[in-house]
Design a protein around this motif. Structure first.
Motif, short mmCIF file in Angstrom:
data_model
loop_
_atom_site.label_atom_id
_atom_site.label_comp_id
_atom_site.label_asym_id
_atom_site.label_seq_id
_atom_site.Cartn_x
_atom_site.Cartn_y
_atom_site.Cartn_z
N PRO A 210 54.56 37.68 27.98
CA PRO A 210 53.37 37.59 28.83
C PRO A 210 53.42 38.35 29.94
O PRO A 210 54.65 38.37 30.64
N HIS A 211 52.21 38.82 30.69
CA HIS A 211 52.38 39.62 31.74
C HIS A 211 51.40 39.04 32.63
O HIS A 211 50.24 38.65 32.35
N ARG A 212 51.57 38.82 34.04
CA ARG A 212 50.77 38.45 34.93
C ARG A 212 50.27 39.33 36.02
O ARG A 212 51.14 39.98 36.57
N PHE A 213 49.05 39.55 36.50
CA PHE A 213 48.69 40.41 37.66
C PHE A 213 48.18 39.61 38.55
O PHE A 213 47.04 38.86 38.35
N VAL A 214 48.62 39.56 39.81
CA VAL A 214 47.95 38.92 41.01
C VAL A 214 47.54 40.04 41.96
O VAL A 214 48.36 40.77 42.38
N VAL A 215 46.47 39.66 42.85
CA VAL A 215 46.00 40.85 43.56
C VAL A 215 45.71 39.99 44.82
O VAL A 215 44.84 39.07 44.89
N ALA A 216 46.16 40.08 46.06
CA ALA A 216 45.82 39.63 47.41
C ALA A 216 44.97 40.77 48.10
O ALA A 216 45.38 41.92 48.08
N GLY A 217 43.82 40.05 48.41
CA GLY A 217 42.96 41.00 49.28
C GLY A 217 41.89 41.57 48.48
O GLY A 217 41.39 42.84 48.97
N ALA A 218 41.72 41.29 47.21
CA ALA A 218 40.49 41.87 46.27
C ALA A 218 39.31 41.93 46.91
O ALA A 218 38.75 40.78 47.14
N PRO A 219 38.38 42.80 47.02
CA PRO A 219 37.09 42.70 47.21
C PRO A 219 36.20 42.07 46.37
O PRO A 219 36.61 42.22 45.10
N ALA A 220 34.87 41.86 46.62
CA ALA A 220 33.80 41.29 45.50
C ALA A 220 33.59 42.26 44.54
O ALA A 220 33.47 41.86 43.30
N ALA A 221 33.78 43.63 44.59
CA ALA A 221 33.22 44.45 43.62
C ALA A 221 34.60 45.02 42.60
O ALA A 221 34.62 45.68 41.72
N PHE A 222 35.75 44.26 42.63
CA PHE A 222 36.98 44.63 42.13
C PHE A 222 36.65 44.23 40.55
O PHE A 222 36.23 43.37 40.19
N ASP A 223 36.90 45.24 39.85
CA ASP A 223 36.92 45.15 38.42
C ASP A 223 38.37 44.88 37.88
O ASP A 223 39.00 45.51 37.42
N GLY A 224 38.71 43.42 37.86
CA GLY A 224 39.86 42.96 37.64
C GLY A 224 40.03 43.09 35.86
O GLY A 224 41.33 43.42 35.48
N GLU A 225 39.14 42.96 35.27
CA GLU A 225 39.29 42.96 33.80
C GLU A 225 39.65 44.42 33.50
O GLU A 225 40.53 44.81 32.42
N ARG A 226 39.26 45.57 33.91
CA ARG A 226 39.58 46.91 33.81
C ARG A 226 41.02 47.09 33.98
O ARG A 226 41.81 47.73 33.41
N LEU A 227 41.43 46.57 35.27
CA LEU A 227 42.72 46.93 35.77
C LEU A 227 43.84 46.19 34.59
O LEU A 227 44.87 46.76 34.44
N LEU A 228 43.45 44.97 34.20
CA LEU A 228 44.48 44.28 33.43
C LEU A 228 44.17 45.19 31.84
O LEU A 228 45.29 45.42 31.45
N ARG A 229 43.18 45.50 31.61
CA ARG A 229 43.08 46.48 30.24
C ARG A 229 43.76 47.64 30.37
O ARG A 229 44.67 48.19 29.61
N ASP A 230 43.82 48.34 31.40
CA ASP A 230 44.64 49.54 31.88
C ASP A 230 46.12 49.38 31.61
O ASP A 230 46.88 50.18 31.31
N THR A 231 46.20 48.40 32.68
CA THR A 231 47.82 47.97 32.85
C THR A 231 48.47 47.63 31.56
O THR A 231 49.52 47.88 31.16
N GLN A 232 47.74 46.81 30.57
CA GLN A 232 48.16 46.53 29.44
C GLN A 232 48.48 47.70 28.51
O GLN A 232 49.55 47.94 27.79
N LYS A 233 47.61 48.51 28.47
CA LYS A 233 48.14 49.90 27.88
C LYS A 233 49.28 50.53 28.35
O LYS A 233 50.10 51.07 27.62
#
Length: 557
Positions: A210-233
């Protein structure tokens, strides 16, 4: 694969997680937010069985960042009590205290720490976010370092919506993550940074971990799904690199990203990493789906993630023999940062390519940038990359106007050294540097290593000694055979004309005028007598095909 990406839950009370260890630890730390606007944490330490003269000290540096930072300068008066009895605290040096006490009774220490460094190295606290590394906050209790330690972080009364994230093993925590955590010893305690605030949170699994990603200060337009997908790769590619289909040595991992207006950096830990990036570097919902076509900032962020995750193996486990046990009070010298930082810098971009997050052109663009950074600095002809590793405590984190002339980066040149070793193995044998890295992991059992271990593995895989290459590339200052090595693999090297500033041997700042920041040794600017700090007012030179008009000396000359 299970994946979720969502804001962390609103404040609520909930049943604590099942205890990881029921027996109280002999050293326990309580951390509270003493003042959000005053940027101060309050710390209380309870030592069940103190020594008659109990010594405590605060580290002077943090592993992974090789500079004495004097964290004790932010510690405010230390007080010690046993019950209602005050104990004398005698400061013996800049970061150590001796406390006289009754060894039959628990000793309680109290102090505050000023936390206003918004970096990955120290501690931060304000009305929007809290963060700390244990090396900045938690005194080391001498004589107890190898015993279990516990940490309790209390909820922030003024910020009921805050959550807490850390990779430390929980003992009893609430739904927001606040509560009690446990570490096997002091080294593990301070190797788990703590992030607090209103956090975006997402999870994924890689190789069953299991991996977790937390972001402080993320703006409204932040694409978290993409960051998770790319980090998983990236994570799956790194795990396959080291272990194939087997599980990695860590059973959990946490990425902590602090988003600022402009910034960049990361610091590795055994089960987590703390990262900083600029807001413009984040993926956005309106960005192209292909990472190769997004801005360079996002590619740089992915490279940072890849770099710090690779460190999970290369420096946090496989590490210099000098780092087997850290001395937190003074410099820990090694000549191997060219391997641990440089080889990691080689693989961070290469793994992006293997993960499908870069195409060939994108990868070669990054490789060209690294090569240019080394080749444009005269310091590569002055200092070896092994010496740069040893001098990190003096030079790397203290750059000045003469740095390009006197030093070489163990990150960038180390990456090129890795490339040369890799291409040599590929040209002469059926092996690659990948094989050498995995052989080192097996040889050293994922623990301390020496340069001799590297030399032995290279000789085994290459069928010959690599002593000459190690002497020339690592301990010498001769030019690396980059062009020949690359062309042997079918990569054509084009030498383009330098930009004007590099041709002149200058690095400048433009603020309404031109100020010289660096004058490179051996260049026309140095030969003309220019110096760092000069302001360039003009240039008296002829136009092509015309003779220069004779200069008229100013009156009084």
């Amino acid at each position: 694969m299970t994946k979720r990406a969502r804001p962390a839950p609103a404040a609520r009370t909930g049943r604590a997680r099942e205890p990881a260890q029921a027996t109280p630890a002999p050293v326990h730390y309580d951390v509270r937010a003493a003042s959000l606007h005053g940027h101060r944490f309050a710390v209380q330490i309870t030592i069940d069985r103190p020594a008659a003269v109990q010594r405590v000290s605060l580290p002077a540096w943090i592993p992974g960042s090789y500079l004495i930072r004097e964290f004790a300068r932010h510690l405010q008066p230390l007080q010690a009590t046993q019950g209602r009895t005050a104990c004398a605290c005698v400061q013996i040096d800049k970061a150590s205290w001796d406390i006289e006490c009754d060894p039959r009774r628990p000793l309680v220490l109290r102090y505050e720490v000023y936390a206003f460094d918004n970096s990955v190295r120290t501690a931060w606290l304000d009305a929007e976010r809290g963060f700390f590394n244990g090396t900045s906050l938690l005194l080391r209790v001498h004589g107890h370092e190898r015993q279990p330690h516990e940490l309790t972080v209390h909820p922030v009364r003024q910020r009921r919506d805050w959550q807490l994230a850390t990779a430390m093993a929980p003992v009893a925590v609430d739904a927001q993550g606040f509560g009690r955590y446990r570490a096997a010893d002091y080294d593990e305690l301070v190797d788990h940074p703590v992030e607090m605030g209103t956090l975006w949170s997402g999870t994924f699994t890689a190789a069953g971990v299991p991996h977790r990603f937390v972001v402080a200060g993320a703006p409204a337009a932040f694409d978290g799904e993409r960051l998770l997908r790319d980090t998983q790769k990236i994570c799956e590619t790194a795990i396959r690199f080291w272990h194939g289909a087997r599980r990695p040595p860590h059973d959990r991992y946490l990425f902590m990203l602090n988003v600022v207006h402009e910034g960049y950096g990361g610091l590795e830990h055994r089960a987590s990493t703390a990262l900083i990036c600029g807001r413009a570097d984040l993926p956005r919902h309106d960005a192209p789906a292909d990472a190769a076509r997004v801005g360079d900032g996002y590619v740089t962020l992915l490279g940072l993630i890849s770099h710090e995750y690779f460190h999970t193996w290369n420096v946090k486990r496989l590490r210099p023999a000098e780092f087997e046990r850290y001395d937190y009070q003074s410099e820990n010298y090694t000549r191997l940062l060219w391997f641990f930082e440089g080889f990691t810098s080689y693989y961070d971009d290469l793994l992006l390519r293997r993960a499908g997050l870069l195409d060939d052109a994108g990868y070669l663009k990054l490789l060209t940038k690294t090569a240019n950074q080394v080749l444009q600095a005269p310091g590569r002809q002055v200092q070896s990359v092994a010496q740069a590793s040893f001098d990190a405590w003096l030079r790397y984190y203290r750059p000045d106007e003469n740095t390009p002339n006197s030093t070489v980066s163990y990150y960038t040149k180390g990456a090129l050294v890795a490339l040369c070793f890799d291409l040599t193995l590929r040209h002469e044998t059926e092996h690659t540097l990948d094989d050498a890295m995995r052989a080192l992991w097996r040889r050293c059992r994922g623990g301390p290593m020496t340069e001799g271990d590297f030399a032995a593995v290279m000789a085994e895989l290459g069928g010959r000694s690599f002593a000459r290459e190690i002497a020339d590339w690592v301990h010498g200052t001769a030019e690396l055979p980059l062009k020949a090595q690359l062309e042997s693999q079918g990569v054509k090297v084009l030498e383009e004309p330098s930009q004007l500033a590099q041709t002149l041997g200058l690095r400048v700042a433009e603020n309404g005028g031109i100020t010289l920041k660096v004058v490179l040794d051996g260049g026309p600017a140095a030969e003309a007598g220019m110096a760092a700090g000069d302001e360039w007012l003009g240039c008296n030179c002829p136009l092509p095909g015309r003779r220069a008009a004779p200069r008229t000396p100013p009156a009084g000359a």
